[in-house]
Design an enzyme around this catalytic site. Structure first.
Site, PDB file in Angstrom:
ATOM      1  N   LYS A  22       0.850  -1.207   0.000  1.00 23.94           N
ATOM      2  CA  LYS A  22       0.000   0.000   0.000  1.00 23.94           C
ATOM      3  C   LYS A  22       0.883   1.254   0.000  1.00 23.94           C
ATOM      4  O   LYS A  22       0.655   2.181  -0.776  1.00 23.94           O
ATOM      5  CB  LYS A  22      -0.886   0.015   1.242  1.00 23.94           C
ATOM      6  CG  LYS A  22      -1.556   1.364   1.521  1.00 23.94           C
ATOM      7  CD  LYS A  22      -2.426   1.352   2.746  1.00 23.94           C
ATOM      8  CE  LYS A  22      -1.690   1.603   4.007  1.00 23.94           C
ATOM      9  NZ  LYS A  22      -1.354   3.015   4.302  1.00 23.94           N
ATOM     10  N   ASN A  23       1.920   1.243   0.840  1.00 23.29           N
ATOM     11  CA  ASN A  23       2.722   2.462   1.013  1.00 23.29           C
ATOM     12  C   ASN A  23       3.738   2.692  -0.103  1.00 23.29           C
ATOM     13  O   ASN A  23       4.466   3.679  -0.063  1.00 23.29           O
ATOM     14  CB  ASN A  23       3.401   2.455   2.385  1.00 23.29           C
ATOM     15  CG  ASN A  23       2.371   2.582   3.498  1.00 23.29           C
ATOM     16  OD1 ASN A  23       1.206   2.921   3.235  1.00 23.29           O
ATOM     17  ND2 ASN A  23       2.760   2.284   4.716  1.00 23.29           N
ATOM     18  N   CYS A 116      -5.162  12.146  12.387  1.00 23.58           N
ATOM     19  CA  CYS A 116      -5.897  10.891  12.229  1.00 23.58           C
ATOM     20  C   CYS A 116      -5.842  10.168  13.570  1.00 23.58           C
ATOM     21  O   CYS A 116      -5.428  10.723  14.581  1.00 23.58           O
ATOM     22  CB  CYS A 116      -5.304  10.056  11.110  1.00 23.58           C
ATOM     23  SG  CYS A 116      -3.723   9.364  11.565  1.00 23.58           S
ATOM     24  N   ARG A 121      -0.186  14.233  12.650  1.00 21.27           N
ATOM     25  CA  ARG A 121       0.246  14.061  11.249  1.00 21.27           C
ATOM     26  C   ARG A 121       0.490  15.409  10.566  1.00 21.27           C
ATOM     27  O   ARG A 121      -0.093  15.717   9.535  1.00 21.27           O
ATOM     28  CB  ARG A 121      -0.760  13.225  10.458  1.00 21.27           C
ATOM     29  CG  ARG A 121      -1.216  11.961  11.118  1.00 21.27           C
ATOM     30  CD  ARG A 121      -0.142  10.891  11.304  1.00 21.27           C
ATOM     31  NE  ARG A 121       0.422  10.363  10.103  1.00 21.27           N
ATOM     32  CZ  ARG A 121      -0.122   9.351   9.411  1.00 21.27           C
ATOM     33  NH1 ARG A 121      -1.236   8.811   9.824  1.00 21.27           N
ATOM     34  NH2 ARG A 121       0.447   8.910   8.324  1.00 21.27           N
ATOM     35  N   ASP A 305       4.556   0.598  11.939  1.00 24.40           N
ATOM     36  CA  ASP A 305       3.333  -0.045  11.444  1.00 24.40           C
ATOM     37  C   ASP A 305       3.217  -1.493  11.908  1.00 24.40           C
ATOM     38  O   ASP A 305       2.139  -2.085  11.819  1.00 24.40           O
ATOM     39  CB  ASP A 305       3.290  -0.008   9.909  1.00 24.40           C
ATOM     40  CG  ASP A 305       3.179   1.415   9.402  1.00 24.40           C
ATOM     41  OD1 ASP A 305       3.428   1.623   8.193  1.00 24.40           O
ATOM     42  OD2 ASP A 305       2.885   2.316  10.202  1.00 24.40           O
ATOM     43  N   ARG A 396      -8.551  -0.496   4.500  1.00 24.80           N
ATOM     44  CA  ARG A 396      -7.654   0.484   3.866  1.00 24.80           C
ATOM     45  C   ARG A 396      -6.325  -0.164   3.467  1.00 24.80           C
ATOM     46  O   ARG A 396      -5.684   0.280   2.529  1.00 24.80           O
ATOM     47  CB  ARG A 396      -7.372   1.646   4.832  1.00 24.80           C
ATOM     48  CG  ARG A 396      -8.532   2.592   5.048  1.00 24.80           C
ATOM     49  CD  ARG A 396      -8.101   3.789   5.848  1.00 24.80           C
ATOM     50  NE  ARG A 396      -6.822   4.254   5.357  1.00 24.80           N
ATOM     51  CZ  ARG A 396      -5.858   4.722   6.162  1.00 24.80           C
ATOM     52  NH1 ARG A 396      -6.054   4.783   7.459  1.00 24.80           N
ATOM     53  NH2 ARG A 396      -4.713   5.121   5.655  1.00 24.80           N
TER      54      ARG A 396
END
Ligand code: EPZ
Length: 417
Positions: A22-23, A116, A121, A305, A396
Protein backbone atom coordinates in the site's frame (compact mmCIF):
# COMPACT_ATOMS: atom_id res chain seq x y z
CA UNK A 1 -21.54 -1.96 9.30
CA UNK A 2 -19.16 -4.86 8.58
CA UNK A 3 -17.54 -6.94 11.26
CA UNK A 4 -15.54 -10.17 11.65
CA UNK A 5 -16.66 -13.14 13.74
CA UNK A 6 -13.57 -15.05 14.84
CA UNK A 7 -13.43 -18.44 16.59
CA UNK A 8 -10.02 -18.31 18.28
CA UNK A 9 -7.66 -21.13 19.24
CA UNK A 10 -6.87 -22.56 15.78
CA UNK A 11 -3.22 -23.06 14.84
CA UNK A 12 -2.32 -21.61 11.41
CA UNK A 13 -0.82 -23.82 8.71
CA UNK A 14 -0.12 -23.41 5.01
CA UNK A 15 1.12 -20.69 2.67
CA UNK A 16 -0.20 -17.21 2.02
CA UNK A 17 0.60 -14.82 -0.88
CA UNK A 18 1.66 -11.30 0.11
CA UNK A 19 0.10 -8.45 -1.89
CA UNK A 20 1.75 -5.34 -3.31
CA UNK A 21 2.64 -2.64 -0.78
CA UNK A 22 0.00 0.00 0.00
CA UNK A 23 2.72 2.46 1.01
CA UNK A 24 4.49 2.01 -2.31
CA UNK A 25 1.53 1.98 -4.69
CA UNK A 26 0.12 5.25 -3.25
CA UNK A 27 3.14 7.48 -4.03
CA UNK A 28 3.68 5.68 -7.35
CA UNK A 29 0.05 6.28 -8.38
CA UNK A 30 0.63 9.97 -7.56
CA UNK A 31 3.86 9.90 -9.58
CA UNK A 32 2.00 8.68 -12.70
CA UNK A 33 0.96 12.33 -13.17
CA UNK A 34 4.50 13.25 -14.13
CA UNK A 35 5.10 11.54 -17.48
CA UNK A 36 1.89 12.62 -19.24
CA UNK A 37 1.69 9.16 -20.73
CA UNK A 38 0.87 5.51 -20.03
CA UNK A 39 1.74 3.78 -16.76
CA UNK A 40 1.12 0.04 -16.29
CA UNK A 41 1.43 -0.98 -12.62
CA UNK A 42 1.46 -4.69 -11.71
CA UNK A 43 0.93 -6.22 -8.24
CA UNK A 44 -1.43 -3.38 -7.26
CA UNK A 45 -3.51 -4.38 -4.22
CA UNK A 46 -7.24 -3.63 -4.39
CA UNK A 47 -7.57 -1.56 -1.17
CA UNK A 48 -9.78 1.32 -0.03
CA UNK A 49 -6.82 3.70 -0.08
CA UNK A 50 -5.86 2.62 -3.61
CA UNK A 51 -9.41 3.27 -4.80
CA UNK A 52 -9.25 6.73 -3.20
CA UNK A 53 -5.98 7.47 -5.01
CA UNK A 54 -7.52 6.33 -8.31
CA UNK A 55 -10.50 8.63 -7.69
CA UNK A 56 -8.10 11.55 -7.27
CA UNK A 57 -6.29 10.69 -10.52
CA UNK A 58 -9.61 10.51 -12.39
CA UNK A 59 -10.70 13.82 -10.83
CA UNK A 60 -7.50 15.40 -12.19
CA UNK A 61 -8.26 14.15 -15.71
CA UNK A 62 -6.42 10.82 -15.94
CA UNK A 63 -7.91 7.64 -17.40
CA UNK A 64 -7.50 4.70 -15.02
CA UNK A 65 -8.43 1.04 -15.52
CA UNK A 66 -7.84 -2.13 -13.52
CA UNK A 67 -7.47 -5.70 -14.81
CA UNK A 68 -6.83 -8.07 -11.92
CA UNK A 69 -3.85 -6.72 -10.01
CA UNK A 70 -2.72 -4.52 -12.93
CA UNK A 71 -3.73 -0.86 -12.86
CA UNK A 72 -3.15 1.29 -15.95
CA UNK A 73 -3.02 5.08 -15.62
CA UNK A 74 -3.03 7.32 -18.71
CA UNK A 75 -2.00 10.80 -17.54
CA UNK A 76 -1.91 12.40 -21.01
CA UNK A 77 -4.68 14.77 -19.96
CA UNK A 78 -4.44 16.50 -16.56
CA UNK A 79 -6.77 19.48 -16.57
CA UNK A 80 -7.28 20.07 -12.84
CA UNK A 81 -4.82 20.81 -10.04
CA UNK A 82 -6.92 20.42 -6.89
CA UNK A 83 -7.67 17.45 -4.63
CA UNK A 84 -11.31 17.54 -3.52
CA UNK A 85 -11.89 18.03 0.21
CA UNK A 86 -13.84 14.80 0.61
CA UNK A 87 -11.00 12.77 -0.89
CA UNK A 88 -8.44 14.48 1.35
CA UNK A 89 -10.62 13.63 4.33
CA UNK A 90 -11.07 10.05 3.12
CA UNK A 91 -7.31 9.55 2.90
CA UNK A 92 -4.97 12.01 4.62
CA UNK A 93 -1.95 10.54 2.81
CA UNK A 94 -3.40 12.14 -0.36
CA UNK A 95 -0.95 14.92 0.54
CA UNK A 96 1.48 12.86 -1.54
CA UNK A 97 -0.30 14.25 -4.63
CA UNK A 98 0.95 17.76 -3.80
CA UNK A 99 4.41 17.30 -5.32
CA UNK A 100 3.36 15.63 -8.59
CA UNK A 101 0.46 18.06 -9.19
CA UNK A 102 2.87 20.97 -8.63
CA UNK A 103 5.47 19.40 -10.92
CA UNK A 104 2.90 18.76 -13.67
CA UNK A 105 0.65 21.83 -13.40
CA UNK A 106 2.83 24.47 -11.74
CA UNK A 107 0.18 24.97 -9.10
CA UNK A 108 -1.85 22.88 -6.63
CA UNK A 109 -4.71 23.26 -4.20
CA UNK A 110 -5.31 20.75 -1.37
CA UNK A 111 -7.13 20.99 1.91
CA UNK A 112 -4.83 20.57 4.89
CA UNK A 113 -4.93 16.86 5.75
CA UNK A 114 -6.36 16.58 9.24
CA UNK A 115 -4.83 14.48 11.96
CA UNK A 116 -5.90 10.89 12.23
CA UNK A 117 -6.33 8.15 14.81
CA UNK A 118 -2.60 7.78 15.44
CA UNK A 119 -1.50 11.38 15.69
CA UNK A 120 -1.54 14.97 14.49
CA UNK A 121 0.25 14.06 11.25
CA UNK A 122 1.57 17.59 10.48
CA UNK A 123 3.00 18.36 7.03
CA UNK A 124 5.39 21.17 8.03
CA UNK A 125 8.39 19.25 6.67
CA UNK A 126 6.66 18.82 3.30
CA UNK A 127 5.78 22.51 3.03
CA UNK A 128 9.14 23.84 4.21
CA UNK A 129 10.95 21.65 1.65
CA UNK A 130 8.68 22.77 -1.19
CA UNK A 131 9.11 26.44 -0.21
CA UNK A 132 12.90 26.01 -0.35
CA UNK A 133 12.53 24.68 -3.91
CA UNK A 134 10.66 27.85 -4.86
CA UNK A 135 7.02 27.02 -4.22
CA UNK A 136 4.86 29.91 -3.01
CA UNK A 137 2.39 28.48 -0.48
CA UNK A 138 -0.60 30.31 0.98
CA UNK A 139 -3.06 28.93 3.47
CA UNK A 140 -6.67 29.97 2.93
CA UNK A 141 -9.62 28.62 4.85
CA UNK A 142 -8.11 25.24 5.58
CA UNK A 143 -6.71 24.91 2.05
CA UNK A 144 -3.12 25.26 0.90
CA UNK A 145 -2.70 27.08 -2.41
CA UNK A 146 0.67 26.48 -4.08
CA UNK A 147 2.29 28.22 -7.06
CA UNK A 148 5.53 26.88 -8.53
CA UNK A 149 6.46 28.82 -11.64
CA UNK A 150 10.22 28.65 -11.24
CA UNK A 151 11.43 25.68 -9.20
CA UNK A 152 15.17 25.64 -8.48
CA UNK A 153 17.00 22.58 -7.23
CA UNK A 154 19.07 22.87 -4.01
CA UNK A 155 20.05 20.95 -0.86
CA UNK A 156 17.07 20.11 1.35
CA UNK A 157 17.87 18.89 4.85
CA UNK A 158 14.93 17.11 6.54
CA UNK A 159 14.96 17.50 10.34
CA UNK A 160 13.30 14.07 10.51
CA UNK A 161 13.47 11.30 7.86
CA UNK A 162 9.77 11.69 7.09
CA UNK A 163 8.55 9.20 4.46
CA UNK A 164 5.91 11.52 3.00
CA UNK A 165 8.12 14.61 3.05
CA UNK A 166 10.89 12.66 1.29
CA UNK A 167 8.44 11.50 -1.38
CA UNK A 168 6.85 14.92 -1.94
CA UNK A 169 10.26 16.60 -2.16
CA UNK A 170 11.56 13.94 -4.56
CA UNK A 171 8.51 14.23 -6.81
CA UNK A 172 8.64 18.04 -6.86
CA UNK A 173 12.40 18.02 -7.50
CA UNK A 174 11.86 16.25 -10.85
CA UNK A 175 10.46 19.58 -12.11
CA UNK A 176 13.27 21.72 -10.67
CA UNK A 177 16.03 23.12 -12.84
CA UNK A 178 19.41 22.07 -11.48
CA UNK A 179 20.23 19.46 -8.87
CA UNK A 180 18.29 18.76 -5.66
CA UNK A 181 19.81 16.72 -2.83
CA UNK A 182 17.48 15.45 -0.09
CA UNK A 183 19.59 15.01 3.04
CA UNK A 184 18.37 12.87 5.96
CA UNK A 185 15.88 11.27 3.57
CA UNK A 186 13.63 8.39 4.69
CA UNK A 187 15.23 5.03 3.82
CA UNK A 188 12.07 2.89 3.67
CA UNK A 189 12.06 0.35 0.80
CA UNK A 190 9.04 2.16 -0.66
CA UNK A 191 11.32 5.12 -1.45
CA UNK A 192 13.62 2.91 -3.53
CA UNK A 193 10.56 1.51 -5.31
CA UNK A 194 9.40 5.05 -6.13
CA UNK A 195 12.89 5.89 -7.43
CA UNK A 196 12.80 2.77 -9.64
CA UNK A 197 9.47 3.92 -11.10
CA UNK A 198 10.79 7.45 -11.70
CA UNK A 199 13.95 6.16 -13.39
CA UNK A 200 11.83 4.10 -15.78
CA UNK A 201 9.94 7.32 -16.63
CA UNK A 202 13.22 9.01 -17.46
CA UNK A 203 13.96 10.92 -14.25
CA UNK A 204 17.60 11.19 -13.15
CA UNK A 205 17.40 10.06 -9.50
CA UNK A 206 19.91 8.20 -7.32
CA UNK A 207 20.31 7.30 -3.64
CA UNK A 208 16.73 6.10 -3.04
CA UNK A 209 16.76 3.93 0.10
CA UNK A 210 19.80 5.77 1.47
CA UNK A 211 20.04 8.98 3.52
CA UNK A 212 20.93 11.26 0.60
CA UNK A 213 18.85 11.28 -2.58
CA UNK A 214 20.05 13.26 -5.63
CA UNK A 215 17.65 14.43 -8.35
CA UNK A 216 18.73 16.18 -11.53
CA UNK A 217 15.72 18.11 -12.79
CA UNK A 218 14.48 16.54 -16.00
CA UNK A 219 10.77 16.13 -16.60
CA UNK A 220 10.26 12.36 -16.92
CA UNK A 221 8.39 11.71 -20.14
CA UNK A 222 8.66 7.99 -20.85
CA UNK A 223 5.80 5.47 -20.54
CA UNK A 224 6.34 3.09 -17.62
CA UNK A 225 5.64 -0.55 -16.78
CA UNK A 226 6.41 -1.36 -13.15
CA UNK A 227 5.72 -4.06 -10.54
CA UNK A 228 4.96 -2.78 -7.04
CA UNK A 229 7.17 -4.27 -4.31
CA UNK A 230 5.61 -6.62 -1.73
CA UNK A 231 3.93 -5.25 1.39
CA UNK A 232 6.39 -5.74 4.26
CA UNK A 233 3.77 -4.66 6.83
CA UNK A 234 1.20 -7.19 5.61
CA UNK A 235 3.98 -9.80 5.76
CA UNK A 236 4.83 -8.81 9.34
CA UNK A 237 1.16 -9.01 10.29
CA UNK A 238 0.86 -12.61 9.06
CA UNK A 239 4.10 -13.59 10.81
CA UNK A 240 2.74 -12.15 14.08
CA UNK A 241 -0.53 -14.05 13.60
CA UNK A 242 1.35 -17.33 13.03
CA UNK A 243 3.57 -16.70 16.07
CA UNK A 244 0.53 -15.95 18.25
CA UNK A 245 -1.55 -18.93 17.07
CA UNK A 246 1.14 -21.58 16.76
CA UNK A 247 1.67 -23.70 13.64
CA UNK A 248 3.78 -23.31 10.50
CA UNK A 249 3.13 -20.63 7.88
CA UNK A 250 4.94 -19.76 4.65
CA UNK A 251 4.64 -16.30 3.07
CA UNK A 252 5.16 -16.16 -0.69
CA UNK A 253 6.01 -13.21 -2.96
CA UNK A 254 7.74 -11.32 -0.14
CA UNK A 255 11.14 -9.60 0.31
CA UNK A 256 12.57 -11.19 3.53
CA UNK A 257 15.15 -8.45 4.08
CA UNK A 258 12.37 -5.86 4.36
CA UNK A 259 10.92 -7.72 7.37
CA UNK A 260 14.24 -8.36 9.15
CA UNK A 261 13.59 -6.51 12.42
CA UNK A 262 10.21 -8.18 12.93
CA UNK A 263 11.69 -11.61 12.14
CA UNK A 264 14.43 -10.99 14.71
CA UNK A 265 11.86 -10.21 17.44
CA UNK A 266 9.92 -13.38 16.64
CA UNK A 267 13.13 -15.46 16.60
CA UNK A 268 13.96 -14.02 20.05
CA UNK A 269 10.50 -15.20 21.09
CA UNK A 270 11.36 -18.76 20.09
CA UNK A 271 10.06 -18.94 16.49
CA UNK A 272 12.13 -20.77 13.88
CA UNK A 273 12.16 -18.53 10.79
CA UNK A 274 13.85 -19.37 7.52
CA UNK A 275 13.75 -17.49 4.25
CA UNK A 276 14.57 -18.59 0.71
CA UNK A 277 14.26 -16.29 -2.30
CA UNK A 278 10.91 -14.56 -1.96
CA UNK A 279 9.47 -16.82 0.74
CA UNK A 280 9.57 -16.76 4.54
CA UNK A 281 8.57 -19.79 6.65
CA UNK A 282 7.82 -19.38 10.36
CA UNK A 283 7.52 -22.37 12.70
CA UNK A 284 5.97 -21.19 15.96
CA UNK A 285 6.71 -22.70 19.39
CA UNK A 286 3.85 -24.08 21.46
CA UNK A 287 3.72 -20.65 23.14
CA UNK A 288 5.66 -17.55 22.11
CA UNK A 289 8.49 -16.72 24.55
CA UNK A 290 9.29 -13.28 25.93
CA UNK A 291 10.75 -10.75 23.47
CA UNK A 292 13.30 -7.97 24.05
CA UNK A 293 12.26 -4.31 24.13
CA UNK A 294 10.67 -3.17 20.86
CA UNK A 295 11.53 0.44 19.99
CA UNK A 296 9.93 1.75 16.77
CA UNK A 297 12.35 3.70 14.56
CA UNK A 298 12.61 4.94 10.98
CA UNK A 299 13.71 2.20 8.56
CA UNK A 300 15.84 0.09 8.87
CA UNK A 301 14.72 0.18 12.52
CA UNK A 302 11.62 -1.61 13.78
CA UNK A 303 8.63 -0.32 11.75
CA UNK A 304 5.96 1.59 13.69
CA UNK A 305 3.33 -0.05 11.44
CA UNK A 306 4.25 -3.48 12.87
CA UNK A 307 4.08 -2.38 16.50
CA UNK A 308 0.38 -3.15 17.00
CA UNK A 309 0.37 -6.65 15.41
CA UNK A 310 3.49 -7.63 17.39
CA UNK A 311 1.93 -6.28 20.60
CA UNK A 312 -1.06 -8.54 19.95
CA UNK A 313 1.27 -11.54 19.69
CA UNK A 314 3.12 -10.43 22.86
CA UNK A 315 -0.22 -10.39 24.75
CA UNK A 316 -0.32 -14.21 24.72
CA UNK A 317 3.43 -14.82 25.07
CA UNK A 318 5.34 -15.93 28.17
CA UNK A 319 6.92 -13.14 30.21
CA UNK A 320 6.78 -9.43 29.50
CA UNK A 321 7.71 -7.21 26.56
CA UNK A 322 8.27 -3.44 26.56
CA UNK A 323 7.15 -1.40 23.54
CA UNK A 324 8.45 2.12 22.95
CA UNK A 325 6.60 4.03 20.18
CA UNK A 326 8.94 6.81 19.03
CA UNK A 327 7.27 7.73 15.70
CA UNK A 328 3.62 8.60 16.43
CA UNK A 329 2.27 10.16 19.60
CA UNK A 330 -0.97 8.21 19.82
CA UNK A 331 -0.31 4.74 18.49
CA UNK A 332 -1.40 2.59 21.45
CA UNK A 333 -5.16 3.01 20.94
CA UNK A 334 -5.51 -0.71 20.21
CA UNK A 335 -4.32 -1.48 23.78
CA UNK A 336 -7.68 -0.63 25.38
CA UNK A 337 -9.45 -3.01 22.96
CA UNK A 338 -6.87 -5.75 23.61
CA UNK A 339 -7.51 -5.29 27.35
CA UNK A 340 -11.16 -6.16 26.70
CA UNK A 341 -9.81 -9.58 25.66
CA UNK A 342 -7.96 -9.88 28.96
CA UNK A 343 -4.61 -8.48 27.83
CA UNK A 344 -2.29 -7.15 30.55
CA UNK A 345 -0.94 -3.91 29.06
CA UNK A 346 0.31 -0.95 31.10
CA UNK A 347 0.70 2.30 29.17
CA UNK A 348 2.86 5.20 30.29
CA UNK A 349 3.22 7.90 27.63
CA UNK A 350 5.01 6.33 24.69
CA UNK A 351 5.83 3.06 26.45
CA UNK A 352 3.63 0.00 26.88
CA UNK A 353 4.53 -2.92 29.15
CA UNK A 354 2.83 -6.13 27.97
CA UNK A 355 2.69 -9.20 30.22
CA UNK A 356 1.56 -12.30 28.37
CA UNK A 357 -1.41 -14.34 29.51
CA UNK A 358 -4.28 -16.30 27.96
CA UNK A 359 -6.82 -14.11 26.15
CA UNK A 360 -10.57 -14.67 25.89
CA UNK A 361 -12.88 -13.70 23.06
CA UNK A 362 -14.67 -10.33 23.23
CA UNK A 363 -16.45 -7.74 21.11
CA UNK A 364 -13.84 -5.16 20.06
CA UNK A 365 -13.68 -2.23 17.66
CA UNK A 366 -10.82 -1.28 15.31
CA UNK A 367 -9.29 2.09 16.16
CA UNK A 368 -7.04 2.46 13.11
CA UNK A 369 -5.59 0.36 10.29
CA UNK A 370 -2.79 -1.50 12.09
CA UNK A 371 -4.62 -1.48 15.42
CA UNK A 372 -7.51 -3.25 13.70
CA UNK A 373 -5.17 -5.90 12.31
CA UNK A 374 -3.77 -6.37 15.82
CA UNK A 375 -7.27 -7.07 17.17
CA UNK A 376 -7.69 -9.82 14.55
CA UNK A 377 -4.32 -11.35 15.53
CA UNK A 378 -5.38 -11.36 19.19
CA UNK A 379 -8.85 -12.77 18.39
CA UNK A 380 -7.25 -15.63 16.43
CA UNK A 381 -5.08 -16.50 19.46
CA UNK A 382 -7.82 -16.01 22.09
CA UNK A 383 -10.00 -18.80 23.46
CA UNK A 384 -13.61 -18.42 22.34
CA UNK A 385 -15.48 -16.16 19.96
CA UNK A 386 -14.66 -12.52 19.16
CA UNK A 387 -16.38 -9.87 17.10
CA UNK A 388 -14.09 -7.26 15.49
CA UNK A 389 -15.99 -4.16 14.31
CA UNK A 390 -15.22 -1.08 12.17
CA UNK A 391 -13.54 -2.98 9.35
CA UNK A 392 -13.28 0.13 7.15
CA UNK A 393 -9.95 0.76 8.89
CA UNK A 394 -8.63 -2.70 8.02
CA UNK A 395 -9.98 -2.48 4.46
CA UNK A 396 -7.65 0.48 3.87
CA UNK A 397 -4.52 -1.68 4.03
CA UNK A 398 -5.24 -5.43 3.90
CA UNK A 399 -6.45 -7.13 0.72
CA UNK A 400 -8.63 -10.28 1.11
CA UNK A 401 -7.60 -10.37 4.80
CA UNK A 402 -10.24 -12.86 6.03
CA UNK A 403 -9.86 -15.06 2.92
CA UNK A 404 -6.09 -15.26 3.37
CA UNK A 405 -6.45 -16.14 7.06
CA UNK A 406 -9.14 -18.74 6.29
CA UNK A 407 -6.70 -20.29 3.83
CA UNK A 408 -4.34 -20.83 6.78
CA UNK A 409 -7.00 -22.60 8.84
CA UNK A 410 -8.35 -19.62 10.78
CA UNK A 411 -12.07 -19.51 11.60
CA UNK A 412 -12.97 -15.96 10.58
CA UNK A 413 -16.03 -14.71 8.77
CA UNK A 414 -16.96 -11.24 7.53
CA UNK A 415 -20.54 -10.24 8.18
CA UNK A 416 -22.64 -7.13 7.57
CA UNK A 417 -25.25 -5.86 9.97
C1 EPZ B 1 4.16 6.91 6.15
O1 EPZ B 1 3.37 7.92 6.73
C2 EPZ B 1 3.25 5.69 6.04
N1 EPZ B 1 2.10 5.99 5.19
C3 EPZ B 1 2.76 5.31 7.44
O2 EPZ B 1 1.99 4.11 7.31
C4 EPZ B 1 3.98 5.01 8.31
O3 EPZ B 1 3.54 4.71 9.63
C5 EPZ B 1 4.91 6.21 8.33
O4 EPZ B 1 5.28 6.58 6.98
C6 EPZ B 1 6.19 5.94 9.11
O5 EPZ B 1 6.86 4.85 8.56
C7 EPZ B 1 2.26 5.95 3.84
O6 EPZ B 1 3.34 5.71 3.34
C8 EPZ B 1 1.03 6.22 3.03
P1 EPZ B 1 6.17 10.25 8.31
P2 EPZ B 1 3.92 9.45 6.77
O7 EPZ B 1 6.07 11.52 7.55
O8 EPZ B 1 4.68 9.74 5.54
C9 EPZ B 1 6.12 13.47 11.79
C10 EPZ B 1 0.17 2.68 7.64
O9 EPZ B 1 -0.29 2.16 8.66
N2 EPZ B 1 6.04 14.48 10.71
O10 EPZ B 1 7.41 9.41 8.17
O11 EPZ B 1 2.80 10.34 7.15
C11 EPZ B 1 4.82 12.71 11.92
O12 EPZ B 1 3.90 13.41 12.72
C12 EPZ B 1 0.60 4.13 7.68
O13 EPZ B 1 0.35 2.10 6.54
C13 EPZ B 1 6.13 15.83 11.03
O14 EPZ B 1 6.27 16.19 12.19
O15 EPZ B 1 4.94 9.33 8.01
C14 EPZ B 1 5.26 11.43 12.56
O16 EPZ B 1 5.38 11.66 13.96
C15 EPZ B 1 0.34 4.79 9.04
N3 EPZ B 1 6.04 16.74 10.03
C16 EPZ B 1 6.66 11.20 11.98
O17 EPZ B 1 7.08 12.46 11.45
C17 EPZ B 1 5.87 16.38 8.72
O18 EPZ B 1 5.81 17.25 7.84
C18 EPZ B 1 6.68 10.15 10.86
O19 EPZ B 1 5.88 10.60 9.84
C19 EPZ B 1 5.78 15.01 8.42
C20 EPZ B 1 5.87 14.07 9.43
Amino acid sequence: MSYYVVQGGQTLRGSVPISGAKNSVLPILAATLLNGGRNVLHNCPDLRDVRSAIQILEHLGCKVSREGDTVTVDSTVVDRWDVPHELMREMRSSVIFLGPILARCGRARLSLPGGCDIGQRPIDLHLSALRKLGTVIREQGGDILCEASDLQGRDIILSFPSVGATENTLLTATACSGVTRIINAAREPEIADLQEFLRKAGALVSGGGESVITVSGTTPRRDVEHTILPDRIEAATFLCAAAACGGEVTLTGVEPEHVGTVIQCLRDGGCAVRSAGRTITLLAPQRLGSMPTVRTMPYPGFPTDSQAPLMAAACTAQGSALFIETIFENRFRHAAELQRMGADIRISGRTALVTGRALHGASVRSTDLRGGAALVVAALAAQGESRVEALTHIDRGYEHFAEKLTGLGAKIQRRDD
